[in-house]
Design a protein around this motif. Structure first.
Motif, PDB file in Angstrom:
ATOM      1  N   GLU A 115      -1.168   6.020   9.649  1.00  0.00           N
ATOM      2  CA  GLU A 115      -2.675   5.651  10.154  1.00  0.00           C
ATOM      3  C   GLU A 115      -3.440   6.819  10.787  1.00  0.00           C
ATOM      4  O   GLU A 115      -4.294   6.560  11.162  1.00  0.00           O
ATOM      5  N   GLY A 116      -2.864   8.125  10.541  1.00  0.00           N
ATOM      6  CA  GLY A 116      -3.673   9.381  11.086  1.00  0.00           C
ATOM      7  C   GLY A 116      -3.450   9.393  12.496  1.00  0.00           C
ATOM      8  O   GLY A 116      -4.386  10.354  12.909  1.00  0.00           O
ATOM      9  N   ARG A 117      -2.541   8.845  13.158  1.00  0.00           N
ATOM     10  CA  ARG A 117      -2.383   9.080  14.622  1.00  0.00           C
ATOM     11  C   ARG A 117      -1.296  10.095  14.970  1.00  0.00           C
ATOM     12  O   ARG A 117      -1.274  10.109  16.255  1.00  0.00           O
ATOM     13  N   SER A 118      -0.788  10.789  14.192  1.00  0.00           N
ATOM     14  CA  SER A 118       0.210  11.785  14.500  1.00  0.00           C
ATOM     15  C   SER A 118       0.057  12.954  13.955  1.00  0.00           C
ATOM     16  O   SER A 118      -0.704  12.965  12.776  1.00  0.00           O
ATOM     17  N   ASP A 119       0.419  14.442  14.270  1.00  0.00           N
ATOM     18  CA  ASP A 119       0.374  15.296  13.749  1.00  0.00           C
ATOM     19  C   ASP A 119       1.572  15.692  12.923  1.00  0.00           C
ATOM     20  O   ASP A 119       1.778  16.937  12.231  1.00  0.00           O
ATOM     21  N   VAL A 120       2.458  14.769  12.939  1.00  0.00           N
ATOM     22  CA  VAL A 120       3.786  14.885  12.055  1.00  0.00           C
ATOM     23  C   VAL A 120       3.474  14.284  10.705  1.00  0.00           C
ATOM     24  O   VAL A 120       2.741  13.469  10.512  1.00  0.00           O
ATOM     25  N   GLY A 121       3.852  15.162   9.623  1.00  0.00           N
ATOM     26  CA  GLY A 121       3.568  14.715   8.227  1.00  0.00           C
ATOM     27  C   GLY A 121       4.361  13.593   7.770  1.00  0.00           C
ATOM     28  O   GLY A 121       5.509  13.322   8.265  1.00  0.00           O
ATOM     29  N   LEU A 122       3.560  12.468   7.131  1.00  0.00           N
ATOM     30  CA  LEU A 122       4.346  11.276   6.626  1.00  0.00           C
ATOM     31  C   LEU A 122       5.424  11.744   5.582  1.00  0.00           C
ATOM     32  O   LEU A 122       6.235  10.906   5.270  1.00  0.00           O
ATOM     33  N   ASP A 123       5.168  12.695   4.765  1.00  0.00           N
ATOM     34  CA  ASP A 123       6.198  13.279   3.985  1.00  0.00           C
ATOM     35  C   ASP A 123       7.610  13.669   4.614  1.00  0.00           C
ATOM     36  O   ASP A 123       8.525  13.524   4.461  1.00  0.00           O
ATOM     37  N   ARG A 150       0.777  -1.385   0.103  1.00  0.00           N
ATOM     38  CA  ARG A 150      -0.045   0.058  -0.046  1.00  0.00           C
ATOM     39  C   ARG A 150       0.722   1.175   0.078  1.00  0.00           C
ATOM     40  O   ARG A 150       1.470   1.479   0.950  1.00  0.00           O
ATOM     41  N   THR A 151       0.743   2.108  -1.161  1.00  0.00           N
ATOM     42  CA  THR A 151       1.743   3.098  -0.893  1.00  0.00           C
ATOM     43  C   THR A 151       0.902   4.280  -0.295  1.00  0.00           C
ATOM     44  O   THR A 151      -0.182   4.631  -0.392  1.00  0.00           O
ATOM     45  N   GLN A 152       1.422   4.736   1.011  1.00  0.00           N
ATOM     46  CA  GLN A 152       1.051   5.617   1.769  1.00  0.00           C
ATOM     47  C   GLN A 152       1.223   7.148   1.478  1.00  0.00           C
ATOM     48  O   GLN A 152       0.232   7.982   1.542  1.00  0.00           O
ATOM     49  N   LEU A 153       2.290   7.297   0.616  1.00  0.00           N
ATOM     50  CA  LEU A 153       2.888   8.472   0.273  1.00  0.00           C
ATOM     51  C   LEU A 153       3.431   8.319  -1.258  1.00  0.00           C
ATOM     52  O   LEU A 153       4.389   7.708  -1.215  1.00  0.00           O
ATOM     53  N   THR A 201       7.284  21.644  12.777  1.00  0.00           N
ATOM     54  CA  THR A 201       7.615  21.224  11.247  1.00  0.00           C
ATOM     55  C   THR A 201       6.483  21.787  10.523  1.00  0.00           C
ATOM     56  O   THR A 201       5.262  22.391  11.082  1.00  0.00           O
ATOM     57  N   PRO A 202       6.593  22.071   9.240  1.00  0.00           N
ATOM     58  CA  PRO A 202       5.549  22.428   8.280  1.00  0.00           C
ATOM     59  C   PRO A 202       4.208  21.805   8.481  1.00  0.00           C
ATOM     60  O   PRO A 202       3.063  22.659   8.385  1.00  0.00           O
ATOM     61  N   HIS A 203       4.278  20.599   8.310  1.00  0.00           N
ATOM     62  CA  HIS A 203       2.832  19.960   8.501  1.00  0.00           C
ATOM     63  C   HIS A 203       2.356  20.052   9.983  1.00  0.00           C
ATOM     64  O   HIS A 203       0.997  20.339   9.716  1.00  0.00           O
ATOM     65  N   ILE A 205      10.150  11.174  -2.767  1.00  0.00           N
ATOM     66  CA  ILE A 205      10.079  10.257  -1.631  1.00  0.00           C
ATOM     67  C   ILE A 205       8.857   9.527  -1.786  1.00  0.00           C
ATOM     68  O   ILE A 205       7.730  10.229  -2.083  1.00  0.00           O
ATOM     69  N   ALA A 206       8.612   8.426  -1.604  1.00  0.00           N
ATOM     70  CA  ALA A 206       7.610   7.315  -1.423  1.00  0.00           C
ATOM     71  C   ALA A 206       7.718   6.710  -0.286  1.00  0.00           C
ATOM     72  O   ALA A 206       8.710   6.286  -0.038  1.00  0.00           O
ATOM     73  N   VAL A 207       6.497   6.454   0.322  1.00  0.00           N
ATOM     74  CA  VAL A 207       6.615   5.690   1.412  1.00  0.00           C
ATOM     75  C   VAL A 207       5.627   4.539   1.153  1.00  0.00           C
ATOM     76  O   VAL A 207       4.237   4.847   0.827  1.00  0.00           O
TER      77      VAL A 207
END
Length: 279
Positions: A124-132, A4-7, A206-208, A12-14
């Motif tokens: 999983e949307g449980r943090s306010d730090v951006g995945l990017d 599953r491509t999350q980002l 951070t920006p996010h 960068i790809a996660v």
């Protein structure tokens, strides 16, 4: 294998890899298509490359170099394994000093395990730090841990401080729109990694994180002053779905958006309960 491509953002790809292979599966040769640093979150598997074999367990790190052949084996685990992989385009690998690393496996490192779990929480949307942002942070921390060399301290001159402040103002003006690290960095005229470090240095988050807080601020205003539905508020301020908005708002405010709206309209009981919890 479930991928599953999350980002997928700029260089960068996660990708969330979930493998169900067991001892009965016959291993086969694969080729790394890009530079990658992967955090093993669950299970165990063998990793063979360049005449070496690495046994990877939860917390281990797998390093892949574009063009290297490898083979995964599953002789010791029957429940599958899960990895969160950070794939880097050549320019990203070069920016982090990873282009000269060769494929292999590393044992669990505490500093990477912490960031790896944070990245999973972000996915999983449980943090306010951006995945990017974590897509840059995890490989950068890996490079620092393995080389033993710390990243030079960011020195922000007057021009860079102005860039960071202008970026913050731009984020405020566009917070209701889809914004990612790559797009914000381009707006500031910087590479994503340099922009991430500079913004955090000058602004303090951070920006996010700043973007999420801007959205929460706008949401609080709408909940207090507007009659539109909570779903409409969530979408209008920039959240992609209602559940993420409710979870993030509750984590920040200590109450649900609906309870916050009721309090803003005069429900004194909510305020009294919050004050009592602080005493």
């Amino acid at each position: 294998m479930l991928n599953r491509t999350q980002l997928l953002a700029g260089p960068i790809a996660v990708v969330d890899y979930r493998c169900t292979a067991g001892p009965a599966e016959k291993p086969f040769t694969e080729v790394h298509r890009s530079y990658s640093v992967s955090y093993v979150r669950k299970g165990s598997f063998g990793y063979r490359t360049r005449g070496q074999t690495f046994e990877l367990v939860a917390g281990s790190v797998l390093v892949g170099k574009a063009g290297d052949e490898f083979m995964c084996t599953h002789d010791h685990h029957v429940c599958g394994d899960e990895c969160l992989a950070f794939h880097l385009q050549p320019e990203a690998a070069e920016a982090l000093g990873l282009e000269d690393w060769r494929s292999g496996g590393l044992p669990p490192l505490p500093e990477l395990m912490v960031i790896g779990e944070l990245a999973q929480a972000a996915a999983e949307g449980r943090s306010d730090v951006g995945l990017d942002e974590l897509g840059w942070l995890f490989p950068a921390r890996f490079a620092q841990s393995v080389s033993g060399q710390k990243q030079p301290a960011m020195q922000a001159g007057s021009r860079d401080r102005r860039r960071a402040v202008e970026a913050a103002l731009w984020l405020d003006a566009h917070s209701g729109q889809p914004v990612d690290l790559d797009g914000a960095a381009k707006q500031a005229g910087l590479s994503p990694f340099h922009f991430l470090r500079l913004f955090a240095k000058v602004v303090g988050v951070t920006p996010h994180q700043y973007l999420v807080r801007l959205r929460l601020r706008h949401a609080a205003r709408l909940l207090a002053d507007d009659t539109r539905s909570i779903t409409d508020v969530a979408l209008d301020v920039g959240f992609a779905d209602l559940s993420n908005f409710v979870r993030t708002f509750h984590r920040a405010a200590g109450v649900s958006p609906r309870a916050f709206r009721n309090a803003a309209k005069g429900d004194r009981k909510i305020f009294q309960e919050r004050l009592a919890a602080l005493s």
